[in-house]
Every structure is written in C-alpha cells, then in structure tokens.
Write a protein that holds these residues in place. Structure first.
Motif, short mmCIF file in Angstrom:
data_model
loop_
_atom_site.label_atom_id
_atom_site.label_comp_id
_atom_site.label_asym_id
_atom_site.label_seq_id
_atom_site.Cartn_x
_atom_site.Cartn_y
_atom_site.Cartn_z
N SER A 162 0.96 -1.56 -0.08
CA SER A 162 -0.02 0.14 0.07
C SER A 162 0.72 1.28 0.11
O SER A 162 0.10 2.22 -0.59
N PHE A 163 2.34 1.18 0.37
CA PHE A 163 3.19 2.32 0.18
C PHE A 163 3.69 2.22 -0.80
O PHE A 163 3.43 4.17 -1.46
N ILE A 164 4.06 1.38 -1.42
CA ILE A 164 4.89 1.68 -2.38
C ILE A 164 3.46 2.21 -3.58
O ILE A 164 3.82 3.05 -4.58
N ALA A 165 2.60 1.37 -3.25
CA ALA A 165 0.58 2.20 -4.16
C ALA A 165 0.57 3.13 -4.44
O ALA A 165 0.36 3.99 -5.38
N ARG A 168 4.04 5.31 -5.87
CA ARG A 168 3.50 5.27 -7.63
C ARG A 168 2.36 6.49 -7.88
O ARG A 168 2.61 7.21 -9.19
N SER A 169 1.64 6.26 -7.55
CA SER A 169 0.48 7.17 -7.32
C SER A 169 0.75 8.65 -7.49
O SER A 169 -0.19 9.30 -8.71
N GLN A 170 1.47 8.90 -7.35
CA GLN A 170 1.96 10.24 -7.20
C GLN A 170 2.38 10.98 -8.37
O GLN A 170 3.41 11.70 -9.10
N THR A 343 1.82 8.77 3.60
CA THR A 343 3.08 9.16 3.74
C THR A 343 4.39 10.04 2.38
O THR A 343 3.45 10.32 1.63
N ALA A 344 4.94 10.66 3.31
CA ALA A 344 5.71 11.68 1.83
C ALA A 344 7.22 10.94 2.01
O ALA A 344 7.81 10.84 2.52
N PRO A 415 -4.70 3.57 -2.79
CA PRO A 415 -5.16 4.61 -2.82
C PRO A 415 -5.50 4.73 -4.86
O PRO A 415 -5.48 3.35 -5.31
N PRO A 416 -6.22 5.91 -5.28
CA PRO A 416 -6.49 5.82 -6.38
C PRO A 416 -5.38 5.42 -7.39
O PRO A 416 -4.16 5.51 -6.37
N ALA A 417 -5.50 4.90 -8.66
CA ALA A 417 -3.94 4.07 -9.35
C ALA A 417 -3.02 5.55 -9.06
O ALA A 417 -2.30 5.28 -9.36
#
Length: 464
Positions: A162-165, A168-170, A343-344, A415-417
């Motif tokens: 979920s953190f990786i996702a 990537r979503s950003q 997360t940042a 999160p959203p893609a």
C-alpha cells in the motif's frame, strides 16, 4: 460452436505446443526431424522428457551492483528542523551507513523554496517533500528508481504494497519516485469512562460506520452539568471514511471537480450528515473534548495518545488508563478496510552527483533494522511485518498496555491508481466545519465547495 475467444485460445495452445516441440528438437541433440505439418503433441512431449536434467540450463545470474563504502557527504533538504534532523534521521543512519555524512538543508517544501536553494548553487542529494512531491516533479527534480532498484538489488518486500502504491500514484507515469520507511495512519480512540457514565457497551473490533454512529448518539448528552459528545474528529482526519473509498476529488489531468459526479463522494457526505445531525455532537467553540475526557470516541492520528494527559509519563499513564484503540470503522460493502496510508517519500535529486550513495540511504531507510527502531519510538512502519508492528511505541510509556495492533488490524485501502495534485485545493476539513454547523443540504454543500475549489485551482494553474 466455439466462440471467437475459444478459437483464439485453441490457436494459442497449438502455437505453444508447436514451440515446445521445436525447442525440444533443438535442445535434445537427437537429430529428430519434423516429418509432418501437424506434429503429434505426445511425440513432442516425449522428445523433451528424455534426459531432462541434462537439457535444462540454469539462467544466467543477474549481476547486482555493489555499493561503494567510500566516504561521502550528502545534502538533505527537509522541513523537519535541524535539531529533529540530527536527533532522528542522522542518528538512525549512523549505524547503517557509517561512511556517509549528512548535511542539513532547510527547505519549506515549496517550489519557491527549492528554487532559492538551487539559485544559491546548492545541489541537494535527497529531499523529503512533505507538502507534495508534485513540487519537485514540476521542476524535474525527481529521480525514477525502478531501474536503480533492480541494478542494485534493492529488496522492496520490506515495504507494504500500500505504501509502494501510494508513492507510484503520485507520479503521472506510475514510476517509483521515492521510498519511505514510515507513514501516518488513523485509529479510533475511545474512553471507557464516558461509556460507563452513559451505561453504554464499549465499541468493539470491526464495527461499521452506522454502528459507531449509533454508539455516538447514545453517548452524546449532558451528565453532571457537562456536555459529552459521542464522536470527535481530530486534526485533518475528517476524511477517514473517504480514504476507504479510494477516490480523487479532482481530475488529475484537468483539475475538473468530481465531487458532484462521483457517487462515492455523495455516499461519504451522507455519512457525515448522519454524524453531524446528532444534536449537540459538534461545537466549534469546544474543541479537543476527548483530551478533556468529555468525548467517548475520537478518530485521530496514530500518535494521538502522546499529545496530552500531563507533564510526566506517570501523569499521562494515569490520565489515560481507561483509554484504548480500535480499528477505524468500515463501510458495510468493504468490511475490514482501513483508510489509505499517508506518507511523504524521500526522493533523489536527478542532478545529484552522489546518486549511488543516496540510493544506499534509501535502502537503509526501508531496512527492517531501521524500521524496527523507528517503530519502537512511535512511528508507523512502512513494513507489513507483524513482529515489527507489534513493537509500535514500545519505548514510549504513552502506548504501554494499549491495543496498538488495532491500527494495523485491517488492510489499508489502496489509493487511486493516480493521485490528483489538484485535490489539495479542495479544503474539505474547513468546509466540513461549516457543514457541521449549518442546515445546508448535501447538493448545496457540494455545489458551494466546488465553486470555491474551482477558483483556487484556476489560480494555481495560472501560477504554474
């Protein structure tokens, strides 16, 4: 009659079998010849079954680059303040990458701030964009990591998907643009004293939002001349139920407001209407009622219990002896789902001359050793390792004896893609405070919020 899909599947299977036959003929060394336009699949398989152990070749090992241990100094731009930076980041990294020295660069997280740093001739190596990574993306100051993590064999399994996702979503292209060893999550905090005062059973694991609202109704009222409320939202946590629905408030490309178009947002607003319709549950003149023991429940950040209760650990322990933690309630159609994480990520400056050392720091940040130390202090680890999560706050008296694992009990919503940089111009927290104290209906609220947000987004676009 076979469907088009079935015909394609049959053709694909025939091609695969033919490929296996040719491969077996080439690798067996038996000099077999193809004597028919339609080879017998059985014969092909028999040909490849002879001397199998001798025929299989081990794949070529991928050569992984090794990090250099030559001394190097890295400049890190953060908004933490130098004292915090030295006492936490530098101290945590000292044992893991002893050959690297860190130099603090004060940055306020804005585009103007980093441009001033660049103009002064300072080339930072690592940055933590707490106000949004889009600031750095706009300036082309983000080094994609996908190829680098493969080249250096960085193990990403230490980070919860979920953190990786979220990272990537950003990025508009879905690239891995940074790494993190920690983040922020929500918990449902409750006070047994208030429930006892009203003679109401305590909340339990995995309750729905409607069940929590029912408890909130039963624990809102006056007792002994004091006004009690059943549920309170902490700083910037009014979006807890929304973060379980995995939506954006705006279009990532155009900035178009989606509040009136997405039924999930209306669903969220209907829930919030139920909460704020409880008589006496919200008074902007009386904030922080949970801290004063006049609120039964509060949704807040993971470190909430460390913020109040006295000057000494003993005072705080006594003050909060009847307080504990539960998972955030869920929607009935997506049970046991926690809000998406915050997360940042720490990112590498593509203009850095020390990218290898910077990547080595990122590897140290996500290492289980580093995450364990940070977790024991009271930081939410990015790993899904249960044994490490169990140690959350172990070195902090405010968490002793509390059900800290409740915050990890449910799977974080993905999160959203693709996140939208324009969402930050929708002041949901501020607007919800107005909604809570007005008789505004949901369509009217959405219309006003969209109008106000559209002006801010247009202004931001003009500045870009």
């Amino acid at each position: 009659m076979k469907s088009r899909g079935q015909k394609r599947l049959s053709l694909l299977l025939m091609i695969c079998l033919l490929f296996l036959f040719v491969l077996g003929a080439c690798s067996s060394g038996a000099g077999s010849e193809i004597t028919s336009d339609k080879p017998d699949p059985t014969e092909s398989m028999e040909g490849t079954n002879t001397n199998t152990e001798e025929q299989v070749e081990e794949p070529e090992p991928v050569e992984v680059k090794q990090f250099s241990n030559e001394p190097v100094t890295l400049k890190v731009a953060t908004q933490w303040g130098e004292e915090n930076f030295q006492n936490n980041f530098v101290q945590d990294m000292k044992e893991l990458v002893p050959h690297i020295t860190f130099e603090y660069v004060d940055w306020n997280g804005t585009a103007e701030g980093i441009q001033e740093i660049n103009s002064a001739g300072t080339v930072v190596d690592l940055l933590t964009p707490n106000l949004g990574v889009d600031v750095l993306l706009d300036l082309d100051m983000v080094q994609p990591l996908d190829e680098m993590v493969v080249e250096y064999g960085i193990d990403l399994s230490t980070v919860d998907p979920s953190f990786i996702a979220l990272i990537r979503s950003q990025d508009p292209e879905g690239r891995l643009i940074g790494l993190t060893g920690n983040g922020g999550i929500y918990g449902l905090f409750y006070n047994k004293e208030v429930f006892d005062l009203f003679g109401v059973p305590y909340p339990t694991d995995n309750m729905t939002w409607d069940e929590i609202i029912d408890l909130a109704k039963k624990t809102t009222g006056t007792r002994d001349g004091n006004q009690y409320i059943g549920l309170e939202f902490g700083s910037d946590t009014v979006d807890a139920a929304l973060l379980q629905l995995s939506i954006t408030l705006t279009d990532p490309d155009t900035g178009e407001l989606l509040l009136s178009k997405d039924p999930k947002f209306t669903k969220y607003m209907e829930l919030m209407k139920k909460i704020y319709s409880i008589p006496g549950i919200y008074n902007p003149e009386e904030p922080d009622k949970f801290m004063q023991k006049t609120a039964a429940m509060e949704i807040n950040w993971h470190g909430f219990l460390t913020w109040f209760g006295g000057e000494t650990p003993e005072e705080r322990t006594e003050f909060k002896k009847d307080m504990d933690i539960l998972p955030i309630p869920s929607w009935p159609d997506i049970p046991e789902t926690a809000p998406a994480v915050h997360t940042a990520p720490t990112v590498i400056n593509p203009y850095s001359e020390n990218k290898e050392a910077a990547l080595q720091v990122l590897q140290a940040i996500i290492s289980l050793e580093n995450q364990t130390k940070a977790t024991r202090k009271g930081t939410i680890p990015a790993t899904s390792d249960v044994e490490i999560r169990k140690q959350f706050g172990a070195d902090n008296p405010d968490h002793q004896g509390k059900n800290v694992m409740a915050m990890f009990q449910n799977q974080f919503a993905l999160p959203p893609a693709r996140a939208s940089v324009w969402d930050k111009y929708v002041d949901l927290n501020g607007a919800m405070q107005k909604f809570a104290t007005s008789d505004m209906n949901i369509p009217e609220f959405i219309r006003v919020l969209e109008e106000e947000s559209a002006i801010k987004i247009k202004d931001a676009m003009n500045k870009k």
